[in-house]
Design an enzyme around this catalytic site. Structure first.
Site, mmCIF file in Angstrom:
data_model
loop_
_atom_site.group_PDB
_atom_site.id
_atom_site.type_symbol
_atom_site.label_atom_id
_atom_site.label_comp_id
_atom_site.label_asym_id
_atom_site.label_seq_id
_atom_site.Cartn_x
_atom_site.Cartn_y
_atom_site.Cartn_z
ATOM 1 N N TYR A 144 32.843 14.149 68.454
ATOM 2 C CA TYR A 144 33.773 15.326 68.710
ATOM 3 C C TYR A 144 33.329 16.646 68.274
ATOM 4 C CZ TYR A 144 38.046 18.233 69.711
ATOM 5 O OH TYR A 144 38.747 18.982 70.082
ATOM 6 N N VAL A 187 51.565 15.361 64.432
ATOM 7 C CA VAL A 187 52.979 15.815 64.741
ATOM 8 C C VAL A 187 53.470 14.827 65.560
ATOM 9 C CG1 VAL A 187 54.467 17.632 65.899
ATOM 10 C CG2 VAL A 187 52.405 18.439 64.566
ATOM 11 N N ASN A 189 52.481 11.822 65.857
ATOM 12 C CA ASN A 189 52.595 10.202 65.315
ATOM 13 C C ASN A 189 54.098 10.388 64.344
ATOM 14 O OD1 ASN A 189 51.436 8.063 64.885
ATOM 15 N ND2 ASN A 189 50.737 8.509 62.916
ATOM 16 N N ARG A 210 47.064 21.188 57.124
ATOM 17 C CA ARG A 210 46.908 21.628 58.502
ATOM 18 C C ARG A 210 47.799 22.894 59.008
ATOM 19 N NH1 ARG A 210 43.611 18.288 57.253
ATOM 20 N NH2 ARG A 210 42.771 16.563 58.585
ATOM 21 N N PRO A 271 39.244 16.157 57.227
ATOM 22 C CA PRO A 271 39.113 17.455 56.522
ATOM 23 C C PRO A 271 40.116 17.693 55.344
ATOM 24 C CG PRO A 271 38.768 17.932 58.843
ATOM 25 C CD PRO A 271 39.292 16.575 58.622
ATOM 26 N N ARG A 272 39.965 18.377 54.194
ATOM 27 C CA ARG A 272 41.026 18.255 53.192
ATOM 28 C C ARG A 272 41.814 19.319 53.359
ATOM 29 N NH1 ARG A 272 36.325 18.066 48.617
ATOM 30 N NH2 ARG A 272 35.117 18.755 50.396
#
Length: 290
Positions: A144, A187, A189, A210, A271-272
């Site tokens: 991706y 979201v 989930n 996020r 990603p952090r």
């Protein structure tokens, strides 16, 4: 104006179709293979004289006559794009080549929806369009991440070599009606788990962040980018930033205060931090929806 929307049966694509169909003089063609999209998202337009729905996988050429192309087709949820990683990268590379070939033949303007994932596990925060990213090229997410990066390369190569009018949007996390409740995005989930009275599973360490943009605001940004003069890439998203712990607590309070929050192991290359710098969008696309 005849407009093609690839991936038009998905979350963002179907809301984009709604907006385009509201223009009385627009004819809209949707091409989708329903790998992650749903025909139900477009049911209000089926049978409309200005709307056409084609079941088609864009890794094969598509021959239609259009003036503009919104190229959205690609699974965006990690569950789906990792499920068939080869298909994902084919969609990004071969699919984009096919759409660029169509744009070249018709001299049509083409907008490609890239992603914040091109920044990878970013070493810059917030992320500006000038940042080149920190992506693992052989990781489980690279079908991706790197697929989208390659598609951006193809877009600019066709622009420079053939003079194709291009637009590139880098989309950050988006939410809203028509999300697939089981697609694994955070979201949907958390909401699904709260409704089912299951523990909200926060991936460790829980401090990763996020930024979430409402789908109608994102669609406004896409149409403004298409109608403007800037090629992009332009970040489209909401700069409001939440940790996953904060998001889980918000869902818990709103939906099911009794549900538990549990910690689970994280996935590779997660990603952090993720927060868009939208200075460029504000300057070049106008004032966002209020």
């Amino acid at each position: 104006m005849r407009i093609l929307v690839t991936g038009g049966a998905g979350l963002i694509g179907s809301h984009l179709v709604d907006k385009l169909m509201e223009k009385e003089k627009s004819e809209v063609i949707v091409a989708d293979n329903y790998f992650t999209g749903s025909k139900d998202n477009l049911k209000k337009w089926i049978g409309h004289p200005r709307f056409e729905l084609i079941r088609h996988d864009i890794i094969r050429p598509l021959f239609v006559e259009v003036d503009q192309i919104y190229h959205l087709a690609c699974p965006a949820s990690p569950i789906f794009y990792k499920y068939n990683s080869v298909k994902t990268i084919k969609t990004n590379v071969m699919g984009t080549l096919n759409m660029l070939g169509l744009a070249k033949r018709l001299r049509a303007r083409i907008l490609f929806t890239s992603t914040s994932e091109v920044y990878g596990d970013s070493l810059e925060h917030p992320q500006k369009e000038t940042y080149w990213g920190n992506v693992n090229p052989i990781g489980v997410r690279s079908c991706y991440d790197e697929g989208k990066r390659m598609a951006e390369t193809l877009m600019f190569d066709y622009h420079r070599q053939y003079g194709i009018e291009i637009r590139i949007a880098r989309i950050f996390n988006t939410y809203g009606p028509r999300m697939n409740i089981d697609d694994g995005r955070v979201v949907s989930n958390f909401i699904a788990q709260a409704i089912r009275n299951e523990p909200l599973t926060v991936q460790l360490p829980g401090t990763q962040t996020r930024s979430f943009c409402y789908v109608l605001d994102l669609v406004d940004g896409l149409t403004q980018l298409m109608e403007g003069t800037d090629t992009g890439p332009i970040n489209l998203g909401n700069p409001g930033e939440f940790t996953m712990n904060e998001l889980a607590k918000a869902v818990q309070e709103l939906i099911n205060p009794e549900v538990q929050i549990s910690e689970v192991e994280n996935t590779p290359d997660d990603p952090r931090q993720r927060k868009p710098d939208i200075t460029k969008a504000k300057e070049r696309l106008g004032v966002p929806r209020t």
